[in-house]
Design a protein around this motif. Structure first.
Motif: not given
Length: 188
Positions: A114-128, A172-179
């Motif tokens: 919604q804020i135009g920053a979806s790339r910052s929380v794109a799927v990462h290898m850790l999530g995979k 989750m911590v990784y994605y929150l730090k990226k965001a």
């Protein structure tokens, strides 16, 4: 596209979820129910790989398919974890950590989009990696016996689901730090 082959496979994954859960509500021999649920889970989980492969191969990717695919995965995992808790094969806290992370990261991704920053929380290898570990753990816990008379699937499933819980928190911590930088920038 609502009804191309890859999207139909994703819909099939969603439709199969009540079947996996329902197996444990019918009368029957427990090891047989465990085996049927395990095989069904594995087949359904493999459609996740197949629908993505076919979407790329047949050039049938769509924004609807990109939306529906992770929703189907989350439904499958959450329903399976809940049935495992009910069967006493999984601690509720572990299920809560995994399900809570799925909700939190989904909400974060929606907000970031919604804020135009979806790339910052794109799927990462850790999530995979987290997803692979939990997708191996769940059928082991569903089987709940000795595989080939040798492998204690409850033991290995428990070890793997705890590893998935740790990876869940880590990712989750990784994605929150990226965001966080995007969140701070938008808060100003």
């Amino acid at each position: 596209m609502f009804f191309n082959l890859p999207t139909l496979l994703t819909w099939a994954r969603i439709v199969a979820i009540p079947l996996i859960v329902g197996i444990f509500y019918v009368d029957g021999h427990e090891p047989t129910k465990n085996l049927v649920a395990t095989v069904l889970f594995i087949v359904v989980a493999l459609t996740d790989w197949a629908d993505g492969y076919l979407a790329r191969k047949l050039n049938q990717t769509s924004s609807f398919g990109a939306f529906l695919d992770p929703v189907a995965d989350k439904f499958l995992v959450c329903a399976s974890l809940l049935i495992l808790v009910q069967l006493g094969r999984l601690e509720a806290l572990v299920a809560l950590v995994i399900i809570g992370r799925e909700i939190a990261i989904s909400a974060l991704r929606e907000w970031m989009a919604q804020i135009g920053a979806s790339r910052s929380v794109a799927v990462h290898m850790l999530g995979k990696v987290k997803t692979v570990v939990q997708m191996v753990a769940i059928p082991f816990l569903l089987f709940h016996g000795k595989l080939f008379g040798l492998i204690d699937t409850h033991l290995w499933g428990t070890v793997l689901i705890y590893a998935a819980a740790v990876l869940t928190i880590w990712s989750m911590v990784y994605y929150l730090k990226k965001a966080l930088p995007e969140i701070r920038a938008k808060a100003r």
